[in-house]
Design a protein around this motif. Structure first.
Motif, mmCIF file in Angstrom:
data_model
loop_
_atom_site.group_PDB
_atom_site.id
_atom_site.type_symbol
_atom_site.label_atom_id
_atom_site.label_comp_id
_atom_site.label_asym_id
_atom_site.label_seq_id
_atom_site.Cartn_x
_atom_site.Cartn_y
_atom_site.Cartn_z
ATOM 1 N N TRP A 231 49.563 66.922 41.299
ATOM 2 C CA TRP A 231 50.172 65.888 42.149
ATOM 3 C C TRP A 231 49.851 64.455 41.730
ATOM 4 C CZ3 TRP A 231 53.081 66.727 46.742
ATOM 5 C CH2 TRP A 231 53.222 68.071 47.104
ATOM 6 N N CYS A 232 48.766 64.242 40.989
ATOM 7 C CA CYS A 232 48.249 62.870 40.866
ATOM 8 C C CYS A 232 48.436 62.253 39.482
ATOM 9 C CB CYS A 232 46.783 62.828 41.301
ATOM 10 S SG CYS A 232 46.557 63.415 42.998
ATOM 11 N N PHE A 233 49.164 62.917 38.609
ATOM 12 C CA PHE A 233 49.490 62.307 37.316
ATOM 13 C C PHE A 233 50.898 61.734 37.361
ATOM 14 C CE2 PHE A 233 45.926 64.892 36.100
ATOM 15 C CZ PHE A 233 45.339 64.222 35.036
ATOM 16 N N GLU A 234 51.090 60.635 36.655
ATOM 17 C CA GLU A 234 52.417 60.020 36.556
ATOM 18 C C GLU A 234 53.192 60.664 35.404
ATOM 19 O OE1 GLU A 234 53.521 57.679 38.829
ATOM 20 O OE2 GLU A 234 51.673 58.421 39.756
ATOM 21 N N PRO A 235 54.516 60.502 35.393
ATOM 22 C CA PRO A 235 55.313 61.080 34.291
ATOM 23 C C PRO A 235 54.864 60.592 32.912
ATOM 24 C CG PRO A 235 56.757 60.382 36.072
ATOM 25 C CD PRO A 235 55.384 59.895 36.428
ATOM 26 N N ASP A 236 54.252 59.390 32.834
ATOM 27 C CA ASP A 236 53.796 58.903 31.525
ATOM 28 C C ASP A 236 52.450 59.502 31.127
ATOM 29 O OD1 ASP A 236 51.887 57.617 33.047
ATOM 30 O OD2 ASP A 236 52.529 55.580 32.552
ATOM 31 N N GLY A 237 51.903 60.397 31.952
ATOM 32 C CA GLY A 237 50.665 61.071 31.596
ATOM 33 C C GLY A 237 49.413 60.422 32.163
ATOM 34 N N SER A 238 49.544 59.250 32.790
ATOM 35 C CA SER A 238 48.354 58.573 33.323
ATOM 36 C C SER A 238 47.973 59.145 34.688
ATOM 37 C CB SER A 238 48.611 57.064 33.437
ATOM 38 O OG SER A 238 49.621 56.825 34.408
ATOM 39 N N PHE A 239 46.661 59.146 34.966
ATOM 40 C CA PHE A 239 46.190 59.610 36.268
ATOM 41 C C PHE A 239 46.299 58.466 37.260
ATOM 42 C CE2 PHE A 239 42.936 60.358 39.498
ATOM 43 C CZ PHE A 239 43.259 61.655 39.892
ATOM 44 N N ASN A 240 46.859 58.739 38.427
ATOM 45 C CA ASN A 240 47.019 57.718 39.471
ATOM 46 C C ASN A 240 45.867 57.868 40.461
ATOM 47 O OD1 ASN A 240 47.748 56.376 41.909
ATOM 48 N ND2 ASN A 240 49.885 56.362 41.233
ATOM 49 N N ALA A 241 44.881 56.970 40.342
ATOM 50 C CA ALA A 241 43.658 57.104 41.145
ATOM 51 C C ALA A 241 43.923 56.853 42.623
ATOM 52 C CB ALA A 241 42.581 56.150 40.632
ATOM 53 N N LYS A 304 46.691 66.289 30.061
ATOM 54 C CA LYS A 304 45.859 66.139 31.263
ATOM 55 C C LYS A 304 44.417 66.551 30.957
ATOM 56 C CE LYS A 304 49.641 66.570 34.561
ATOM 57 N NZ LYS A 304 50.344 67.354 35.615
ATOM 58 N N LEU A 305 44.280 67.615 30.192
ATOM 59 C CA LEU A 305 42.952 68.082 29.784
ATOM 60 C C LEU A 305 42.225 66.969 29.028
ATOM 61 C CD1 LEU A 305 41.004 70.423 29.697
ATOM 62 C CD2 LEU A 305 42.415 71.500 27.959
ATOM 63 N N GLY A 306 42.942 66.276 28.157
ATOM 64 C CA GLY A 306 42.354 65.157 27.417
ATOM 65 C C GLY A 306 41.816 64.078 28.350
ATOM 66 N N PHE A 307 42.555 63.839 29.441
ATOM 67 C CA PHE A 307 42.068 62.865 30.430
ATOM 68 C C PHE A 307 40.782 63.365 31.074
ATOM 69 C CE2 PHE A 307 41.716 61.693 34.906
ATOM 70 C CZ PHE A 307 41.650 60.310 34.822
ATOM 71 N N HIS A 308 40.804 64.610 31.548
ATOM 72 C CA HIS A 308 39.639 65.143 32.275
ATOM 73 C C HIS A 308 38.383 65.141 31.409
ATOM 74 C CE1 HIS A 308 42.260 66.208 35.524
ATOM 75 N NE2 HIS A 308 42.878 67.177 34.866
ATOM 76 N N ARG A 309 38.556 65.382 30.112
ATOM 77 C CA ARG A 309 37.384 65.451 29.223
ATOM 78 C C ARG A 309 36.614 64.132 29.211
ATOM 79 N NH1 ARG A 309 39.735 69.390 25.466
ATOM 80 N NH2 ARG A 309 41.160 67.792 24.695
ATOM 81 N N LYS A 310 37.324 63.031 29.479
ATOM 82 C CA LYS A 310 36.670 61.714 29.421
ATOM 83 C C LYS A 310 36.134 61.266 30.783
ATOM 84 C CE LYS A 310 39.506 60.096 25.569
ATOM 85 N NZ LYS A 310 40.970 59.925 25.539
ATOM 86 N N VAL A 311 36.391 62.080 31.803
ATOM 87 C CA VAL A 311 35.951 61.686 33.145
ATOM 88 C C VAL A 311 34.453 61.936 33.292
ATOM 89 C CG1 VAL A 311 36.063 62.373 35.580
ATOM 90 C CG2 VAL A 311 38.176 61.989 34.289
ATOM 91 N N ALA A 312 33.723 60.893 33.785
ATOM 92 C CA ALA A 312 32.277 61.025 33.909
ATOM 93 C C ALA A 312 31.868 61.579 35.268
ATOM 94 C CB ALA A 312 31.613 59.673 33.671
ATOM 95 N N GLY A 313 32.671 61.312 36.308
ATOM 96 C CA GLY A 313 32.275 61.794 37.633
ATOM 97 C C GLY A 313 33.442 61.737 38.594
ATOM 98 N N ALA A 314 33.256 62.373 39.757
ATOM 99 C CA ALA A 314 34.347 62.550 40.718
ATOM 100 C C ALA A 314 34.895 61.224 41.239
ATOM 101 C CB ALA A 314 33.879 63.414 41.891
ATOM 102 N N THR A 315 34.096 60.143 41.175
ATOM 103 C CA THR A 315 34.611 58.856 41.646
ATOM 104 C C THR A 315 35.844 58.435 40.830
ATOM 105 O OG1 THR A 315 32.994 57.761 40.236
ATOM 106 C CG2 THR A 315 32.460 57.958 42.586
#
Lengths: 332, 332
Positions: A231-241, A304-315
Motif C-alpha cells: 500500500w505504501c509505495f508509489e508507482p515510481d518505486g519510492s516509499f511514501n512515509a 522494494k526489497l532494495g529499499f528495505h535493505r537500506k532501512v535502519a529502523g521502523a521509524t
C-alpha cells in the motif's frame, strides 16, 4: 482477470437447488482475482459471490479459510460470510471444482490509495488480528521463510532472464534472511495477502476485506509488513512515509506493536518483498502459451526489497511510539 | 472475456460526478463480451452497466446504437436504457474511450437453449423488428454481402492454414451468394448479433436483450437466419428442426413472414453462416501474441454453411404456414 471455469446451465441449476436463495436473477463472471473463478450471483433474496476454487487453492485448506471467514464475520469484521446450503454445508462442488457461495460485500477497491486509506487498512488489519485471537484453526504459512529456497530453486536458474544479477541478489537475500529471520514474535491468524484489490471502500470508509485464501498462522507484524509493501509505495518505486506512518498509526490505534515487533519490522518487510518477488518470478517464468492472465512483474518487488535493505529502523516506515494520552485525547 | 481498459479511481469519480446516481457502492469488471469493456455498477439509486467502447466499435455509430436502445425501451422492449447525465448526454468519455451507462437487466444467458428458449427468442426478435419500424436512424449493414469479399481477402490466402480446402470452398460460396443474394425483402432495424449470450432469461421467461452494437438496417428475415444459426444447432453440428420450428413459429406469432422471405430463408442462412465464418477466420488469423481473448472457431460456421447448402426450402428449418385460426384459438 479470472473466470477459468465455465459453468453449464444444468450444473448451476443443480448446485443452487441445494440452497434456499430464491430465484436466480443474474449470474455474471467477474473479471477480477487470479486464483479462482468468481461469479456475481443475484437471487430474489440477496446478492452473493459464487467462487470456484481452481487448482492453486489446496482443497484441504478450504475448511480453514471458510471457518475463519465465519469466525471473523461473527465478531463483526466486514468480510464475506460463507452461505450454508440446506444440509448445513458451506463447501460444495460445481463443474468439478470445490465451490462456495459467500455474501456480497459492497465497496470499491482503490487503485491509488491515499494516506487515509492506509490508516483505515492498518486499523482493520489490527482488528482482524484481534478478532482472530480465539480462532481455533491453525494453518502454517506455506509461503514463509521455509519455502523461499524451494520457490527460488523452482525458478531453475532462470532469474537472470528476467533481470541480470537478480539470481545472485536473491540468493544473498535468502541466505541473510535465513540467518536473521525473527523468531518468537506474537503470532495469530494473518490475512497474508491484503493488497489493494482485497479491501473495499465506500467513499473513504473501509467497507470490507475479501480473499482469505492465503490466510495462515504467522507473526502478526509480518502481515503489517506485507501491507506496507502493498500500500505504501508509489508507482515510481519510492516509499511514501506519510502513508507508512498512517498505516502503522492506524494499526496501533487498535493493537500497539510490541518492542520486538517494532525492531523486526525492517526484516519482516524484506521477507514480505522477497516472498512476492519469488512467487511472481515463478509465475513469470511459467506462463503457459495462450494464457489468459498476464503475470505480475517480479521486479517491482525486487526494487522494494532494495529499499528495505537500506532501512535502519521502523521509524523510516513512519513508526512512532504510541502516545499514552492518545486514546483519552481522541475520545475527549 | 473482456475488460480491456482499466479505469482509475480519479477517472471513475470524475465521470460519475456528471451523473445523478447517488453514492457508488460497487464497481466490478465483467468477464463477458469480447468487443467492449463492461463494468457492473451499483449505486445508492440502482444497478447499471458501464461500457467502455474499444476500438472495434466505430464512434460515429454510437448515436445510432444508443438512440435505438432508447427507442426500443420506450416501446416496451426489455433492453438496456442509456442513462443521460446532468447535461442530458448519454455518451461520455472515460479513460480515453467513449463510455455509456445503461440500466442493468436481470436474467441469465442460457448456454444450451431448449425449444422453449428458441420460441421466445423468435417472438422477441419479431417484437424488436416491429418496435424498430418507426425508428428514424439508418445504418447500412457493414458486415453484409458487400463486405465479405474484402473480409476474405484480408485473410490473405491463409484460410487453408485453418482447414485444407477452406479457401476454395469459401471462394465458391462468395461467388454463388453474390449471384443469388435476395433483393427487395422487407427491411428495417435488425439486431444482427442475437446470440445466446445476448438474450437473458429468468426461469423460462425471456427477460431482456442486450448488445446492440451490430444493429443496422437490413432484411428482417436475415436477422431470423442469424438466430437459426446461433440457436438451433447442436454441439455435434446437427441442426435441431424442433428448435428451428419453435423459433420460426415464435417469430410468426408476432410477425408472419412474407412468401419471398420464406423462399429466401435458405440463402439468408448461408449468408449468415458465411458472415460469422469470415469474421471468426480473420480474428483467428490475427490473434496478437499474449492476447487475453481466445478467438472463436471459424470452422463451426463452415460446418453450418455446409448444412445450409443442402437445404432445399424453409420447411427444412421447421417453417410452417401461419394457420389463420392460430391467433383466435390461442386467445380462446
Amino acid at each position: 482477470m479470472a473466470v477459468y471455469t465455465e459453468v453449464s446451465d444444468e450444473d448451476l441449476r443443480g448446485f443452487l437447488d441445494m440452497y434456499d436463495l430464491g430465484e436466480v436473477l443474474s449470474f455474471k463472471g467477474i473479471a477480477e482475482g487470479v486464483e479462482n473463478s468468481n461469479y456475481f450471483l443475484q437471487t430474489a433474496r440477496d446478492r452473493f459471490i459464487l467462487t470456484l476454487y481452481e487448482k492453486r487453492v489446496r482443497e484441504a485448506d478450504l475448511p480453514f479459510f471458510l471457518g475463519l471467514m465465519e469466525h471473523l464475520a461473527e465478531r463483526g469484521l466486514e468480510c464475506p460470510l460463507p452461505v450454508r446450503n440446506r444440509t448445513g454445508q458451506a463447501l460444495g462442488r460445481l463443474a468439478g471444482r470445490p465451490a462456495v457461495i459467500v455474501t456480497f460485500l459492497e465497496g470499491l477497491a482503490v487503485k491509488r490509495p491515499g494516506a487515509g486509506h492506509c490508516r483505515a487498512v492498518g486499523a482493520e488489519l489490527a482488528r482482524l488480528h484481534e478478532a482472530g485471537r480465539d480462532f481455533p484453526g491453525r494453518r502454517p504459512n506455506a509461503l514463509s521463510l521455509g519455502s523461499w529456497a524451494g520457490l527460488f530453486a523452482s525458478a531453475d536458474g532462470q532469474a537472470d532472464r528476467v533481470a541480470p544479477g537478480l539470481a545472485a541478489r536473491t540468493q544473498a537475500e535468502l541466505d541473510e534472511l535465513a540467518a536473521i529471520w525473527p523468531r518468537g514474535l506474537p503470532e495469530g491468524v494473518i490475512h497474508a495477502d491484503l493488497f489493494t484489490d482485497n479491501v473495499f471502500f465506500i467513499g473513504d470508509r473501509l467497507s470490507g476485506v475479501i480473499d482469505f485464501y492465503f490466510a495462515c498462522t504467522d507473526a502478526l507484524a509480518y502481515d503489517l509488513a506485507i501491507c506496507l509493501n502493498a500500500w505504501c509505495f508509489e508507482p515510481d518505486g519510492s516509499f511514501n512515509a506519510t502513508k507508512g506512518r498512517a498505516m502503522i498509526a492506524g494499526y496501533q490505534s487498535v493493537r500497539p506493536l510490541e518492542p520486538e515487533e517494532v525492531a523486526a519490522l525492517p526484516t519482516l518487510a524484506r521477507g514480505a518483498a522477497l516472498r512476492f518477488m519469488l512467487t511472481r518470478l515463478v509465475d513469470w517464468l511459467n506462463v503457459p502459451p495462450g494464457a489468459l492472465v498476464r503475470p505480475k512483474d517480479p521486479l517491482e518487488y525486487d526494487r522494494k526489497l532494495g529499499f528495505h535493505r537500506k532501512v535502519a529502523g521502523a521509524t523510516e516506515y513512519g513508526w512512532e511510539p504510541v502516545r499514552e494520552t492518545a486514546t483519552s485525547t481522541a475520545s475527549a
